[in-house]
Design a protein around this motif. Structure first.
Motif, PDB file in Angstrom:
ATOM      1  N   VAL A  62     -23.141 -26.159  -8.628  1.00  0.00           N
ATOM      2  CA  VAL A  62     -22.404 -26.158  -7.373  1.00  0.00           C
ATOM      3  C   VAL A  62     -22.156 -27.607  -6.977  1.00  0.00           C
ATOM      4  O   VAL A  62     -23.081 -28.420  -6.995  1.00  0.00           O
ATOM      5  N   SER A  63     -20.909 -27.946  -6.625  1.00  0.00           N
ATOM      6  CA  SER A  63     -20.552 -29.312  -6.228  1.00  0.00           C
ATOM      7  C   SER A  63     -20.152 -29.353  -4.762  1.00  0.00           C
ATOM      8  O   SER A  63     -19.428 -28.483  -4.291  1.00  0.00           O
ATOM      9  N   PHE A  64     -20.639 -30.381  -4.055  1.00  0.00           N
ATOM     10  CA  PHE A  64     -20.280 -30.614  -2.667  1.00  0.00           C
ATOM     11  C   PHE A  64     -19.530 -31.938  -2.579  1.00  0.00           C
ATOM     12  O   PHE A  64     -20.071 -32.990  -2.928  1.00  0.00           O
ATOM     13  N   ASN A  65     -18.276 -31.888  -2.153  1.00  0.00           N
ATOM     14  CA  ASN A  65     -17.495 -33.100  -1.922  1.00  0.00           C
ATOM     15  C   ASN A  65     -17.521 -33.408  -0.432  1.00  0.00           C
ATOM     16  O   ASN A  65     -17.156 -32.566   0.381  1.00  0.00           O
ATOM     17  N   TYR A  66     -17.945 -34.622  -0.066  1.00  0.00           N
ATOM     18  CA  TYR A  66     -18.081 -34.950   1.348  1.00  0.00           C
ATOM     19  C   TYR A  66     -17.509 -36.344   1.641  1.00  0.00           C
ATOM     20  O   TYR A  66     -17.328 -37.168   0.730  1.00  0.00           O
ATOM     21  N   ILE A  67     -17.213 -36.580   2.927  1.00  0.00           N
ATOM     22  CA  ILE A  67     -16.630 -37.840   3.386  1.00  0.00           C
ATOM     23  C   ILE A  67     -17.692 -38.625   4.137  1.00  0.00           C
ATOM     24  O   ILE A  67     -18.368 -38.091   5.030  1.00  0.00           O
ATOM     25  N   LEU A  92     -25.280 -29.780  -7.834  1.00  0.00           N
ATOM     26  CA  LEU A  92     -26.563 -29.119  -8.056  1.00  0.00           C
ATOM     27  C   LEU A  92     -26.494 -28.310  -9.345  1.00  0.00           C
ATOM     28  O   LEU A  92     -25.618 -27.466  -9.505  1.00  0.00           O
ATOM     29  N   ASP A  93     -27.400 -28.580 -10.278  1.00  0.00           N
ATOM     30  CA  ASP A  93     -27.479 -27.793 -11.503  1.00  0.00           C
ATOM     31  C   ASP A  93     -28.207 -26.487 -11.199  1.00  0.00           C
ATOM     32  O   ASP A  93     -29.354 -26.490 -10.737  1.00  0.00           O
ATOM     33  N   ILE A  94     -27.539 -25.352 -11.452  1.00  0.00           N
ATOM     34  CA  ILE A  94     -28.112 -24.043 -11.150  1.00  0.00           C
ATOM     35  C   ILE A  94     -28.555 -23.343 -12.437  1.00  0.00           C
ATOM     36  O   ILE A  94     -29.718 -23.066 -12.644  1.00  0.00           O
ATOM     37  N   ASN A  95     -27.604 -23.029 -13.307  1.00  0.00           N
ATOM     38  CA  ASN A  95     -27.863 -22.384 -14.604  1.00  0.00           C
ATOM     39  C   ASN A  95     -28.708 -21.116 -14.460  1.00  0.00           C
ATOM     40  O   ASN A  95     -29.727 -20.946 -15.120  1.00  0.00           O
ATOM     41  N   LYS A  96     -28.270 -20.232 -13.554  1.00  0.00           N
ATOM     42  CA  LYS A  96     -28.949 -18.960 -13.336  1.00  0.00           C
ATOM     43  C   LYS A  96     -27.946 -17.822 -13.489  1.00  0.00           C
ATOM     44  O   LYS A  96     -26.755 -17.988 -13.217  1.00  0.00           O
ATOM     45  N   SER A  97     -28.437 -16.669 -13.889  1.00  0.00           N
ATOM     46  CA  SER A  97     -27.555 -15.502 -14.009  1.00  0.00           C
ATOM     47  C   SER A  97     -27.209 -14.975 -12.619  1.00  0.00           C
ATOM     48  O   SER A  97     -27.990 -15.114 -11.677  1.00  0.00           O
ATOM     49  N   ILE A  98     -26.024 -14.386 -12.484  1.00  0.00           N
ATOM     50  CA  ILE A  98     -25.552 -13.841 -11.218  1.00  0.00           C
ATOM     51  C   ILE A  98     -24.997 -12.438 -11.439  1.00  0.00           C
ATOM     52  O   ILE A  98     -24.641 -12.067 -12.556  1.00  0.00           O
ATOM     53  N   ASP A  99     -24.939 -11.689 -10.352  1.00  0.00           N
ATOM     54  CA  ASP A  99     -24.320 -10.367 -10.359  1.00  0.00           C
ATOM     55  C   ASP A  99     -23.022 -10.479  -9.567  1.00  0.00           C
ATOM     56  O   ASP A  99     -23.038 -10.751  -8.371  1.00  0.00           O
ATOM     57  N   TRP A 100     -21.894 -10.292 -10.232  1.00  0.00           N
ATOM     58  CA  TRP A 100     -20.604 -10.521  -9.575  1.00  0.00           C
ATOM     59  C   TRP A 100     -20.333  -9.533  -8.445  1.00  0.00           C
ATOM     60  O   TRP A 100     -19.461  -9.768  -7.604  1.00  0.00           O
ATOM     61  N   HIS A 101     -21.091  -8.443  -8.381  1.00  0.00           N
ATOM     62  CA  HIS A 101     -20.931  -7.516  -7.263  1.00  0.00           C
ATOM     63  C   HIS A 101     -21.410  -8.130  -5.949  1.00  0.00           C
ATOM     64  O   HIS A 101     -20.961  -7.736  -4.871  1.00  0.00           O
ATOM     65  N   ASP A 102     -22.347  -9.082  -6.033  1.00  0.00           N
ATOM     66  CA  ASP A 102     -22.969  -9.648  -4.839  1.00  0.00           C
ATOM     67  C   ASP A 102     -22.100 -10.720  -4.201  1.00  0.00           C
ATOM     68  O   ASP A 102     -21.219 -11.311  -4.851  1.00  0.00           O
ATOM     69  N   THR A 103     -22.356 -10.979  -2.922  1.00  0.00           N
ATOM     70  CA  THR A 103     -21.736 -12.088  -2.207  1.00  0.00           C
ATOM     71  C   THR A 103     -22.756 -13.213  -2.098  1.00  0.00           C
ATOM     72  O   THR A 103     -23.902 -12.990  -1.691  1.00  0.00           O
ATOM     73  N   TYR A 104     -22.355 -14.433  -2.460  1.00  0.00           N
ATOM     74  CA  TYR A 104     -23.255 -15.588  -2.412  1.00  0.00           C
ATOM     75  C   TYR A 104     -22.888 -16.440  -1.203  1.00  0.00           C
ATOM     76  O   TYR A 104     -21.716 -16.706  -0.947  1.00  0.00           O
ATOM     77  N   ILE A 105     -23.922 -16.875  -0.475  1.00  0.00           N
ATOM     78  CA  ILE A 105     -23.728 -17.514   0.823  1.00  0.00           C
ATOM     79  C   ILE A 105     -24.292 -18.927   0.815  1.00  0.00           C
ATOM     80  O   ILE A 105     -25.425 -19.160   0.378  1.00  0.00           O
ATOM     81  N   ILE A 106     -23.478 -19.878   1.303  1.00  0.00           N
ATOM     82  CA  ILE A 106     -23.940 -21.237   1.586  1.00  0.00           C
ATOM     83  C   ILE A 106     -24.130 -21.318   3.090  1.00  0.00           C
ATOM     84  O   ILE A 106     -23.191 -21.055   3.848  1.00  0.00           O
TER      85      ILE A 106
END
Length: 220
Positions: A54-59, A70-84
Motif C-alpha cells: 500500500v502506498s501513501f502519497n502526501y504533501i 507499506l509491504d503487505i504480502n498477505k492473501s485477501i478475499d475480494w468479497h471483503d471491503t478493506y478500510i483505511i
C-alpha cells in the motif's frame, strides 16, 4: 552634464527601491488544507488474491511530495471491503487501564476448539439420485460414485465444467444456489456422459480432490 544628471537620477531611484520588501516577489508556499482524513474504503476485483503493498502519497508543509510504501504480502478475499481509517494518538498524560482479563478455560478442551473450527454448509441438495451437492463459502462437495472424465473452467466470472461417465440419460436441470461463491448448477445428459456446469460469482482457479464419497472442489 545631461548624462551625469540621468546617472544621478538612476542611482536615487535604485536607493528608493531598496526600501521595498525583499520578499515581495517570493512564491507563496502556503497550501490549502482540505478537511481532516477520517476513513476510506476499497474493494478489489474478483482476480485479486494477494495484497503486495500500500502506498501513501502526501504533501509536505513546503509543498513538496513524498511517498510511504507499506509491504503487505498477505492473501485477501475480494468479497471483503478493506478500510483505511484514522486513529488518534492517545494522550500520554492519561492513565491507561493495563488490567488483564484472563479468559475462562474452555470446558470442552481441545475437542471443543476443533468443533468450533468446523465449516458449516451453506446449502445441500440432490440433483438426481446418483449425484448430490453441498456448498460451503468457497467449496462444493459432489456426492456421487460416477467418475469424472474431464474438468475445466472458462469465462469471467468463471464456470467450472465437469463431465461424468454415464450411460443414463436424464432431463436437463438448472439449480439456483445462494449464500456462497457458487451461483448455479446446470445439468445436461449426453451420449456416454453427463455434464455439470457450475457458475461462480467471480474469476477463480480451483482444485479438485476425490474421496470415498465423491469429489471436493475448492476455489482459489
Amino acid at each position: 552634464m545631461k548624462i551625469r544628471f540621468l546617472l544621478i537620477c538612476w542611482i536615487l531611484i535604485s536607493f528608493l527601491k531598496a526600501d521595498d520588501n525583499p520578499f515581495e516577489n517570493e512564491q507563496n508556499l502556503s497550501i490549502v488544507t482540505p478537511s481532516a482524513f477520517q476513513k476510506d474504503e476499497v474493494k478489489f476485483n474478483s482476480d485479486a488474491r494477494i495484497l503486495k503493498s500500500v502506498s501513501f502519497n502526501y504533501i509536505n508543509l513546503d509543498g513538496t511530495e513524498n511517498t510511504i510504501t507499506l509491504d503487505i504480502n498477505k492473501s485477501i478475499d475480494w468479497h471483503d471491503t478493506y478500510i483505511i481509517t484514522r486513529q488518534s494518538t492517545p494522550n500520554p498524560s492519561e492513565i491507561l487501564d493495563v488490567s488483564v482479563t484472563i479468559p475462562e478455560k474452555n470446558s470442552l478442551g481441545a475437542e471443543g476448539n476443533a468443533s468450533a473450527n468446523l465449516e458449516m454448509p451453506e446449502q445441500t441438495g440432490k440433483i438426481y439420485d446418483f449425484i448430490a451437492y453441498t456448498t460451503y463459502k468457497n467449496k462444493i462437495k459432489l456426492n456421487t460414485s460416477d467418475e469424472i472424465i474431464s474438468d475445466f473452467s472458462i469465462g469471467n466470472p468463471s464456470k467450472i465444467v465437469l463431465d461424468f461417465k454415464s450411460d443414463a440419460i436424464s432431463p436437463t436441470k438448472n439449480i439456483r444456489l445462494s449464500q456462497s461463491s457458487f451461483k448455479r448448477i446446470d445439468f445436461g445428459s449426453h451420449k456416454g456422459y453427463y455434464r455439470l456446469v457450475i457458475y461462480l460469482d467471480g474469476k477463480y482457479d480451483y482444485t479438485l480432490q476425490k474421496d470415498a464419497s465423491g469429489y471436493l472442489i475448492t476455489l482459489q
